[in-house]
Scaffold this active site. Structure first.
Site, PDB file in Angstrom:
ATOM      1  N   ASP A  42       0.833  -1.194   0.000  1.00 11.57           N
ATOM      2  CA  ASP A  42       0.000   0.000   0.000  1.00 11.57           C
ATOM      3  C   ASP A  42       0.869   1.245   0.000  1.00 11.57           C
ATOM      4  O   ASP A  42       1.739   1.405   0.857  1.00 11.57           O
ATOM      5  CB  ASP A  42      -0.892   0.020   1.247  1.00 11.57           C
ATOM      6  N   TYR A  47       2.641  10.104  -0.348  1.00 11.12           N
ATOM      7  CA  TYR A  47       3.792   9.571   0.381  1.00 11.12           C
ATOM      8  C   TYR A  47       5.101   9.883  -0.342  1.00 11.12           C
ATOM      9  O   TYR A  47       6.173   9.754   0.243  1.00 11.12           O
ATOM     10  CB  TYR A  47       3.683   8.051   0.552  1.00 11.12           C
ATOM     11  N   LYS A  72      -3.168   5.810  -3.664  1.00  8.09           N
ATOM     12  CA  LYS A  72      -4.228   6.768  -3.345  1.00  8.09           C
ATOM     13  C   LYS A  72      -4.039   8.064  -4.130  1.00  8.09           C
ATOM     14  O   LYS A  72      -2.904   8.518  -4.317  1.00  8.09           O
ATOM     15  CB  LYS A  72      -4.208   7.088  -1.843  1.00  8.09           C
ATOM     16  N   HIS A 105      -7.847   9.660  -1.105  1.00  5.38           N
ATOM     17  CA  HIS A 105      -7.086   9.694   0.145  1.00  5.38           C
ATOM     18  C   HIS A 105      -7.834  10.384   1.287  1.00  5.38           C
ATOM     19  O   HIS A 105      -7.634  10.049   2.458  1.00  5.38           O
ATOM     20  CB  HIS A 105      -5.748  10.396  -0.095  1.00  5.38           C
TER      21      HIS A 105
END
Length: 293
Positions: A42, A47, A72, A105
């Site tokens: 994931d 990120y 996401k 998200h």
């Protein structure tokens, strides 16, 4: 152990999360996870380590089709055309043609029109076969109800903060009522001691109740919390960049918690959210631009 989504797609119940994994450590962590037997990774646009996740996948030698890969869409990429482009960006960074799961998200109720447009783009990607399942993250029941009232496909997954100290059972019940799988971020309570989320927090791994249960099974506190999540039917995605802990975290299928032990862990609920409130406007954060490549 696999879980079946509401569209028939299956995913491994336990995966590796890479939230706050430094990019320079992410490829090695993903490779270590895949070598340890993980088949579920994931990540997220926000990120900023999708490239490294893709590199770790390629370096591992594990065939792409054997790995359930999810990412996401960040808020600054919400909107119909923008979200279609976000897929292209993520797929390009990951080095793949298709994604197994693509989710929104944040619910961002102050920008609901763009949320709906983004979700409709996910529906298009699903219909076109570019993603195998679609979902959401951090959606509370009222966010989910509002989305379902305006769209045609029920999300397969809602990824929310769930650990023994904040289980969000009302959200889990709402998810289940709609046939949405609850996926737990911070399943070992990491958010309770991540820097930047408040002062005076201590590691969830130090709790006496979970420590005693771990000792009884000769496992770690993290393994107890992951087993607790899996036994209750959730998808769990613990984060680590330490190869030994990565291997330990997936070694949770050789023991079983008793009903009494589960009840003792359930009783640790504090009602205190570790992460941000999904209803709180955070415009500067939401407007962070995601790199093209």
């Amino acid at each position: 152990m696999d879980l079946t989504l509401n569209n028939g797609v299956t995913l491994p119940a336990l995966g590796l999360g890479v939230f706050q994994s430094p990019p320079e450590q992410t490829a090695a962590a993903v490779r270590a996870a895949l070598e340890a037997g993980y088949r579920h990774i994931d990540t997220a646009e926000a990120y900023r380590n999708e490239r490294e996740v893709g590199a770790g996948l390629r370096q591992s030698g594990v065939p792409r089709d054997d790995v359930f890969l999810e990412t996401k869409v960040w808020v600054s990429d919400y909107g119909y055309d923008q979200t279609l482009h976000a897929f292209d960006k993520s797929a390009g960074k990951l080095g793949v043609d298709t994604l197994d799961l693509l989710i929104l998200h944040q619910p961002v109720p102050s920008r609901f029109a763009t949320v709906l447009a983004a979700y409709r783009a996910l529906e298009t990607l699903l219909a076109d076969g570019r993603v195998r399942a679609i979902g959401v993250s951090n959606f509370m029941p009222h966010h989910l109800d509002a989305l379902l009232a305006e769209t045609s496909i029920v999300p397969a997954v809602n990824q929310i903060e769930v650990h023994p100290y904040f289980a969000q059972r009302d959200v889990q019940r709402a998810n289940a009522a709609h046939g949405v799988l609850t996926q737990a971020w911070s399943p070992i309570g990491g958010i309770t001691f991540y820097p930047g989320w408040g002062d005076g927090k201590r590691s969830a791994l130090d709790g006496e109740t979970i420590g005693a249960i771990a000792a009884a099974h000769d496992v770690s506190p993290a393994q107890v919390m992951l087993r607790w999540g899996i036994q209750q039917g959730r998808s769990v995605i613990p984060k680590s960049v330490n190869p030994a802990r990565i291997a330990q975290n997936i070694d949770v299928f050789g023991f079983e918690l008793t009903g009494d032990e589960i009840a003792r862990i359930d009783a640790l609920e504090t009602g205190v959210r570790g992460g941000p409130d999904p209803d709180q406007p955070r415009d500067a954060f939401f407007d962070v631009v995601i790199d093209e490549a």
